[in-house]
Each structure stands twice: as structure tokens, then as C-alpha cells.
Design a protein around this motif. Structure first.
Motif, mmCIF file in Angstrom:
data_model
loop_
_atom_site.group_PDB
_atom_site.id
_atom_site.type_symbol
_atom_site.label_atom_id
_atom_site.label_comp_id
_atom_site.label_asym_id
_atom_site.label_seq_id
_atom_site.Cartn_x
_atom_site.Cartn_y
_atom_site.Cartn_z
ATOM 1 N N GLU A 15 0.765 -1.078 0.083
ATOM 2 C CA GLU A 15 -0.019 -0.153 0.084
ATOM 3 C C GLU A 15 1.025 1.159 -0.222
ATOM 4 O O GLU A 15 0.937 2.189 -0.648
ATOM 5 C CB GLU A 15 -0.836 -0.008 1.039
ATOM 6 C CG GLU A 15 -2.004 1.233 1.266
ATOM 7 C CD GLU A 15 -2.675 1.126 2.466
ATOM 8 O OE1 GLU A 15 -3.529 2.032 2.720
ATOM 9 O OE2 GLU A 15 -2.735 0.021 3.346
ATOM 10 N N ARG A 16 1.791 1.163 0.754
ATOM 11 C CA ARG A 16 2.631 2.471 0.953
ATOM 12 C C ARG A 16 3.561 2.746 -0.424
ATOM 13 O O ARG A 16 3.538 3.789 -0.920
ATOM 14 C CB ARG A 16 3.760 2.017 2.053
ATOM 15 C CG ARG A 16 4.689 3.430 2.294
ATOM 16 C CD ARG A 16 5.124 3.393 3.674
ATOM 17 N NE ARG A 16 6.145 2.214 3.944
ATOM 18 C CZ ARG A 16 5.720 1.081 4.517
ATOM 19 N NH1 ARG A 16 4.624 0.845 5.375
ATOM 20 N NH2 ARG A 16 6.668 -0.230 4.420
ATOM 21 N N ASN A 19 1.043 4.004 -3.106
ATOM 22 C CA ASN A 19 0.436 4.972 -2.911
ATOM 23 C C ASN A 19 1.430 6.221 -2.936
ATOM 24 O O ASN A 19 1.270 7.563 -3.375
ATOM 25 C CB ASN A 19 -0.064 5.446 -1.487
ATOM 26 C CG ASN A 19 -1.318 4.613 -1.425
ATOM 27 O OD1 ASN A 19 -2.078 4.437 -2.522
ATOM 28 N ND2 ASN A 19 -1.916 4.423 0.106
ATOM 29 N N ASP A 23 -0.007 10.399 -9.043
ATOM 30 C CA ASP A 23 -1.414 10.449 -9.200
ATOM 31 C C ASP A 23 -1.816 9.467 -10.466
ATOM 32 O O ASP A 23 -1.132 9.537 -11.454
ATOM 33 C CB ASP A 23 -2.022 11.917 -9.643
ATOM 34 C CG ASP A 23 -3.525 11.938 -9.667
ATOM 35 O OD1 ASP A 23 -4.149 12.053 -8.672
ATOM 36 O OD2 ASP A 23 -4.013 11.712 -10.921
ATOM 37 N N GLN A 459 -12.549 7.176 -2.305
ATOM 38 C CA GLN A 459 -12.075 8.364 -1.878
ATOM 39 C C GLN A 459 -13.176 9.157 -1.360
ATOM 40 O O GLN A 459 -13.227 10.221 -0.659
ATOM 41 C CB GLN A 459 -11.452 9.201 -3.064
ATOM 42 C CG GLN A 459 -9.955 8.502 -3.465
ATOM 43 C CD GLN A 459 -9.422 9.391 -4.856
ATOM 44 O OE1 GLN A 459 -10.240 9.975 -5.279
ATOM 45 N NE2 GLN A 459 -8.086 9.191 -5.038
ATOM 46 N N SER A 464 -7.642 9.814 1.179
ATOM 47 C CA SER A 464 -6.334 9.468 1.021
ATOM 48 C C SER A 464 -6.077 8.343 0.059
ATOM 49 O O SER A 464 -4.835 7.806 -0.244
ATOM 50 C CB SER A 464 -5.440 9.340 2.141
ATOM 51 O OG SER A 464 -5.875 8.234 2.870
ATOM 52 N N THR A 465 -7.029 7.589 -0.208
ATOM 53 C CA THR A 465 -7.026 6.240 -0.900
ATOM 54 C C THR A 465 -6.263 6.480 -2.230
ATOM 55 O O THR A 465 -6.631 7.330 -3.057
ATOM 56 C CB THR A 465 -8.446 5.679 -1.316
ATOM 57 O OG1 THR A 465 -9.010 5.605 -0.062
ATOM 58 C CG2 THR A 465 -8.355 4.625 -2.045
ATOM 59 N N GLY A 466 -5.482 5.752 -2.483
ATOM 60 C CA GLY A 466 -4.592 5.595 -3.870
ATOM 61 C C GLY A 466 -4.551 4.139 -4.473
ATOM 62 O O GLY A 466 -5.096 3.379 -3.915
ATOM 63 N N THR A 469 -3.619 1.572 -2.107
ATOM 64 C CA THR A 469 -4.498 1.265 -1.207
ATOM 65 C C THR A 469 -5.492 0.164 -1.580
ATOM 66 O O THR A 469 -5.706 -0.967 -1.068
ATOM 67 C CB THR A 469 -5.235 2.551 -0.608
ATOM 68 O OG1 THR A 469 -4.736 3.407 -0.160
ATOM 69 C CG2 THR A 469 -6.240 2.133 0.312
#
Length: 507
Positions: A15-16, A19, A23, A459, A464-466, A469
Motif C-alpha cells: 500500500e505504501r 500510494n 497520481d 475516496q 487518501s485512498t490511492g 490502497t
């Protein structure tokens, strides 16, 4: 503080890292340049591969050539305007937007939650996601966002609801007990591939029906376990940033809402009965050239999204008039306008995805990747069961880059089907193996056109969902599905449980 398990730490790392990527819109800009660069490099080589669709040699086209760049510029607007997922999403959202604006969805959810046990919400959502396959892409614009809304209303984490719905709609794409247009589409491609070796062979369009029907149970049970035992517990530490408009769905229905919902559901029922009545006659205009309603190209299958629009708009307006939330046509248009405003970010991402997919397709890099992988598997000389597993894994890998199920199978079937027929494996079994691989990795690839839309849904609750995530959230489903579903296929083969109508395991 509870210590994280190794698996939870691995998902947090994914996840890290995910993210940390740019974009999504800029990610596809970068991928576009990568495709251009790779096409320029690989166009300098000759390949001893034949495109099974055309019978001609595979050639990689340099997208940095003057002619290719000029064509790209002339196609820029067309690529975006004609990108299929955009129209599907926007048209469906017009009707859904009115249903949400008038309160029809909220009230419907209140009624649903009043009769559904909280612990059964997960399997119910996955089941609805599986059934939505019958309606083409309807699940992406209808079931997945409702999964979040329903979980939120029940006091559960909405992202877990989105994950469960996404797993049913996309991860279990080939699990369905209701025949759909994808069945004859894949069967036709499989039959063409089989006729390379045996010109007289004919396959039944429902040659995988028993397998896909039983797979529904497998996917529901696996998805239920993963959601409740892995995904949702991991999300408990993820705080919500927004208070959705559905925050009042846990309240009981008042008399006015009950009356409005009753009239709305009656209007929806009348419309559904009218649709069924118009489809029953053998001369119905809803039927395709073959006389069936579900065949590929049948008007009914091509009208699924417009029907969603109508079947949501009609009861939404009826509900609004009775409940007093619709006083004029302005209220209806306001609901549509609001839904379009919420889709702004999605449209920006879709613009860049459309350009990337165009260039990737025009370069023939996807064809090269698919055929080289198939040739590698063919040369491995593995036993039948191991080869079936190899097809599942290779398809899942290719699915990360080439999203269309029919396009991939059109490339792979002429290689896989006759190859396995020579090993004594039937085209029916080869197609089933392909369907497992094609489904399981849908939910972890950002290149899937609807993936950014699911990020947007998330979102709504966690800003902060990317990409990271969503990938980390869906990876447990992919890994479990691909192992257990493949094992289930091999178990059916070992027990000789029929795959489908007029289907065999051996050739």
C-alpha cells in the motif's frame, strides 16, 4: 497495540509503495511515454510469430515515428470520446444520480438492511456482484458503490464493502449461474481455435456452464472469508474522512418513506414486467440474429446500460413525487448534474487511459507479449494438469497488461486450444482454465479501465485512498482466488464433474 502479522506488514508495504506512485492520471502519462519508447526499440527487430487473427507476421509499430505521432494527434479526441467505459459510466450515473438525489436509494437501503442480517451482508453483496455479470459492465457503476454504502449504513467499514463488491463483480468475473453474452463470445473463439486441428468440431455455447455455476459458490465463500477475516480487520485502523449522504440509512422508515418506496417499487416492477413481456415473443426486437436474448450482439445485451438508466430514473422520480423531494423537473436535472460533478476526476483519468490504451494497442506490444508467453508455455512440455495451471498463471499475468477478455482469448486460443488438444485436453477445459486466469487478476491491475473508478468510490470515504490502497486491499482476493479456483477446476476434472453442456475434459 496489536502486533501486525507478516501478511499484514507485507500488504502495508505494498500500500505504501503503491500510494507513493504519481497520481493515476500522471501514471498513465508516464506509461504512455514508456510504450512509445519500447515500441521504438522493439520495432527494430523481426519476430518469427504469426498473429492468429490475421495470419500475418507480428510487427511492432514505432509510435515515435512521424506518421504514428501525426495519427495519434488526429485520433486524440476520438480516443477519448469513443472510449467505451466513459459512456457506460456516465449514462448509468445519470439515472443513479437522480435515485440518490431524491432519496430512493437511501430508503431502499433502509428497507434492505431491515430484512438482512448484518453478518450476511458480505455474501449478499458478492452474490449480487456475480449476478451483475449478466448485465455487462453494470456491476462497476452500480454494485461496487452500493457495497460501500451498505457497509457504511450497517456500521461496518465502507471500503470493505467496496472490496467485497469489487471481488464479486471483477475478481469472480467468470463465476456466474446465469448465462451471459460472454459465454457464446468465448465459445466462438475457442471453437475457431479448435477447428485449426479439427475442422468438424462444434462446441456448445454453455460448455463451461456447470463450472461457472459451481464457481459462484466457491467465490462467495472465499470472498466472504477474506472480507470478514482479512480485509475488514485490517481496515479498522483506517479512519473515515467524509460523512456520506447515506448517513441516515440506519434509521427506521417513516410512513411517508414507506408509501413512496412502495409506489416506486411498483413502478419499477411494472417497467420490468413490460420489458419481459416485450422480450418473450420469438419475433421480439430484443433478440439477436440467432433468436436468443443473451447472445453476443443481441439488442437486449447492448441496451443494459440504458435500461439501468431508465429502471432507476422511473422509480426515483415516482419516489420523489410521492415523498415530496421532487417538486418540478428542475429537481430531476439537479440530481443528474450533481452526479456528473462527482465524476470530474474520473473523466480526467479516463482521458489519459484512453490515450495509453490506443498507443499500446497500435504498437502491437500486447500481441507480442501474449504470443511470446504462449510459445514459452508451449515449449515447456509440461504434463497436462501442470500445463492447465500454467495457462491460468500466464493468463493472469497477461491480464495485468491486456484487459479485454475477448481480445486476449482471440490471441491465445489459436495457440492454446490446438496445443492442448494434441495433449488430449479438450477445448472446453482449456477455455475454463483461461477464464480462471482472466478473472482473478482483474482487481489488482491499474490498467483495467474501471480500476480508477473504484479508487474514486473509495475516496468518497477515505480521501487518501490511492492505487496502493486498492491493490493492497484486493491482493488477498487475487491470491486466494487463483489458488483455490484453479484447485477447484482440477478437482472437478479429477472427479469428472461435467464442465458444461456437451463438454468434455479429454479430447
Amino acid at each position: 497495540m496489536t502486533q501486525k502479522t507478516l501478511g499484514q506488514r507485507a500488504l502495508s508495504t505494498i500500500e505504501r509503495w503503491g500510494n507513493a506512485l504519481p497520481d493515476p492520471a500522471m501514471l498513465f502519462v508516464g506509461l504512455l511515454f514508456v510504450v512509445w519508447a519500447l515500441s521504438a526499440i522493439f520495432s527494430m527487430f523481426d519476430y518469427e510469430l504469426v498473429d492468429p487473427r490475421t495470419g500475418t507476421a507480428v510487427i511492432v509499430h514505432n509510435q515515435l515515428s512521424a506518421d504514428a505521432l501525426a495519427t495519434f494527434m488526429t485520433q486524440l479526441v476520438k480516443n477519448f470520446a469513443h472510449f467505451h467505459p466513459i459512456g457506460v459510466v456516465l449514462v448509468a450515473m445519470l439515472g443513479i444520480g437522480v435515485a440518490e438525489h431524491t432519496g430512493f436509494i437511501n430508503t431502499g437501503l433502509k428497507a434492505l438492511l431491515s430484512v438482512t442480517a448484518r453478518w450476511l451482508l458480505t455474501p449478499m453483496i458478492i452474490l449480487v456482484g456475480i449476478v451483475s455479470h449478466t448485465a455487462a459492465d453494470a456491476g462497476y457503476v452500480l454494485v461496487i458503490p452500493l457495497g460501500g454504502v451498505i457497509f457504511y449504513a450497517a456500521g461496518r467499514h465502507p471500503l470493505a464493502g467496496i472490496a467485497a463488491a469489487f471481488a464479486g463483480v471483477s475478481g469472480g468475473f467468470s463465476a456466474n449461474f446465469i448465462p451471459s453474452a460472454i459465454d457464446p463470445m468465448l465459445q466462438g473463439i475457442t471453437q475457431t481455435g479448435a477447428q485449426i486441428l479439427n475442422p468438424d468440431i462444434v462446441l456448445n455455447p454453455l460448455n463451461n456452464y456447470y463450472f461457472t455455476s459451481l464457481s459462484s459458490i466457491v467465490i462467495i465463500l472465499l470472498g466472504w472469508f477474506i472480507t470478514d477475516r482479512i480485509v475488514e480487520p485490517r481496515l479498522q485502523g483506517t479512519a473515515l474522512d467524509a460523512n456520506p449522504s447515506t448517513s441516515d440509512v440506519s434509521e427506521s422508515l417513516n410512513a411517508q418513506e414507506q408509501k413512496a418506496l412502495r409506489y416506486a417499487l411498483i413502478s419499477m416492477g411494472v417497467a420490468a414486467v413490460a420489458l419481459v413481456a416485450s422480450a418473450i415473443p420469438e419475433t421480439s426486437a430484443w433478440r439477436g440474429a440467432g433468436g436468443t436474448l443473451t447472445e453476443f450482439g443481441a439488442p437486449l445485451m447492448g441496451s443494459i446500460v440504458p435500461l439501468i438508466f431508465v429502471l432507476f430514473l422511473l422509480p426515483a422520480v415516482v419516489y420523489g413525487v410521492v415523498a415530496g423531494t421532487v417538486k418540478s423537473s428542475k429537481d430531476v436535472i439537479e440530481g443528474m448534474t450533481k452526479s456528473m460533478q462527482d465524476m470530474g476526476y474520473y473523466l480526467v483519468i479516463m482521458f489519459f487511459i484512453a490515450q495509453f490504451i490506443y498507443s499500446f494497442s497500435a504498437s502491437n506490444l500486447g500481441i507480442l507479449l501474449a504470443l511470446e508467453g504462449a510459445e514459452l508455455l508451449k515449449a515447456s512440455g509440461l504434463p497436462g494438469s501442470i500445463t492447465v495451471i500454467g495457462i491460468v498463471l500466464l493468463t493472469a499475468l497477461l491480464n495485468l497488461f491486456v484487459g479485454s477478455a475477448s481480445a486476449k482469448w482471440a490471441l491465445l486460443a489459436p495457440i492454446f486450444v490446438p496445443m492442448l488438444m494434441q495433449l488430449g485436453i479438450s477445448p472446453d477445459l482449456t477455455q475454463a482454465a483461461y477464464r480462471v486466469g482472466d478473472s482473478t487478476s482483474n482487481i489488482i491491475t491499474p490498467l483495467m479501465p474501471y480500476f480508477p473508478l473504484v479508487v474514486v468510490y473509495c475516496q468518497k470515504y477515505v480521501k487518501s485512498t490511492g492505487i496502493g490502497t486498492l491493490v493492497a486491499m484486493m491482493l488477498p482476493y487475487t491470491l486466494t482466488f487463483i489458488v483455490a479456483w484453479t484447485a477447484f477446476l482440477l478437482l472437478m476434472w479429477g472427479l469428472e464433474v461435467p464442465l458444461g453442456l456437451q463438454a468434455n475434459y479429454e479430447y
